[in-house]
Design a protein around this motif. Structure first.
Motif, PDB file in Angstrom:
ATOM      1  N   ASP A   1       0.746  -1.165   0.111  1.00 36.92           N
ATOM      2  CA  ASP A   1       0.053  -0.053   0.038  1.00 36.92           C
ATOM      3  C   ASP A   1       0.821   1.227  -0.061  1.00 36.92           C
ATOM      4  O   ASP A   1       0.268   2.482  -0.194  1.00 36.92           O
TER       5      ASP A   1
ATOM      6  N   ASP B   1      -0.355  10.246  -1.784  1.00 35.99           N
ATOM      7  CA  ASP B   1      -1.465  10.900  -1.793  1.00 35.99           C
ATOM      8  C   ASP B   1      -2.340  11.022  -0.630  1.00 35.99           C
ATOM      9  O   ASP B   1      -3.046  12.180  -0.183  1.00 35.99           O
ATOM     10  N   ARG B   2      -2.351  10.215   0.480  1.00 38.66           N
ATOM     11  CA  ARG B   2      -2.951  10.270   1.470  1.00 38.66           C
ATOM     12  C   ARG B   2      -2.379  11.305   2.613  1.00 38.66           C
ATOM     13  O   ARG B   2      -3.095  12.064   3.366  1.00 38.66           O
TER      14      ARG B   2
ATOM     15  N   ARG C   1       2.524   2.929  -2.073  1.00 43.13           N
ATOM     16  CA  ARG C   1       2.578   3.770  -2.862  1.00 43.13           C
ATOM     17  C   ARG C   1       1.528   4.748  -2.888  1.00 43.13           C
ATOM     18  O   ARG C   1       1.511   5.792  -3.538  1.00 43.13           O
ATOM     19  N   HIS C   2       0.562   4.518  -2.189  1.00 42.38           N
ATOM     20  CA  HIS C   2      -0.695   5.414  -1.913  1.00 42.38           C
ATOM     21  C   HIS C   2      -0.248   6.447  -0.644  1.00 42.38           C
ATOM     22  O   HIS C   2      -1.230   7.337  -0.461  1.00 42.38           O
TER      23      HIS C   2
END
Length: 168
Positions: free
Chosen positions: A130, A136-137, A132-133
């Motif tokens: 996860d 953005d978060r 890679r996300h």
């Protein structure tokens, strides 16, 4: 394949747990009385037919020994609280069954992260797949104000180190 990490490590007393978590003994007991970790990682209670089926929401307040996963989650809660997250929000993050389950499967410390941003309601766990996300978060959380990122692998390594000191 090796044993699960939590099965290789000793349990410690309440006083030792308080030291590992990083709070005084009375503060540690207060966390437990307030329901830190709730019933996460525990089986439901057994009740006789027709009897009261109420399970204590703060069962750990009666415990005298604590294991690796409990210590990691309690240390994570303490780090969140130190960063300004309320006890209730920190407890809601560390009391999630998926967090306990992930740590229970670990054979060594795993680099995963907890992102907590109470202002925008984000409480997310990022595993290797996860990660890679995460940018953005983080941007989303930053746009809403304060957030806290806790590296759980570092928490696990710290607890392993502290438990090794307790055994020696």
């Amino acid at each position: 394949m090796g044993d699960f990490l939590h099965l290789k490590l000793p349990q410690v007393s309440s006083a030792q747990a308080a030291e590992i978590v990083g709070v005084g003994y009375e503060g540690f007991r207060s966390y437990l009385k307030r329901g830190l970790l709730g019933r996460v990682g525990m089986l439901p209670g057994f009740h006789r037919p027709g009897g009261d089926a109420h399970d204590d929401p703060a069962p750990r307040q009666k415990w005298r020994r604590f294991g690796f996963i409990d210590l990691c989650l309690m240390r994570t809660a303490k780090l969140l609280i130190d960063a300004g997250v309320s006890f209730e929000d920190a407890n809601s993050v560390v009391s999630k069954p998926e967090m306990w389950k992930r740590m229970a499967r670990d054979r060594e410390p795993v680099d995963r992260y907890v992102l907590a941003s109470p202002a925008c309601g984000i409480h997310m766990i990022f595993d290797r797949d996860d990660i890679r996300h995460l940018p953005d978060r983080l941007a989303e959380a930053r746009a809403h104000g304060a957030f806290t990122l806790v590296p759980l692998g570092d928490v696990q390594r710290y607890v392993v180190e502290m438990l090794a000191r307790e055994v020696v």
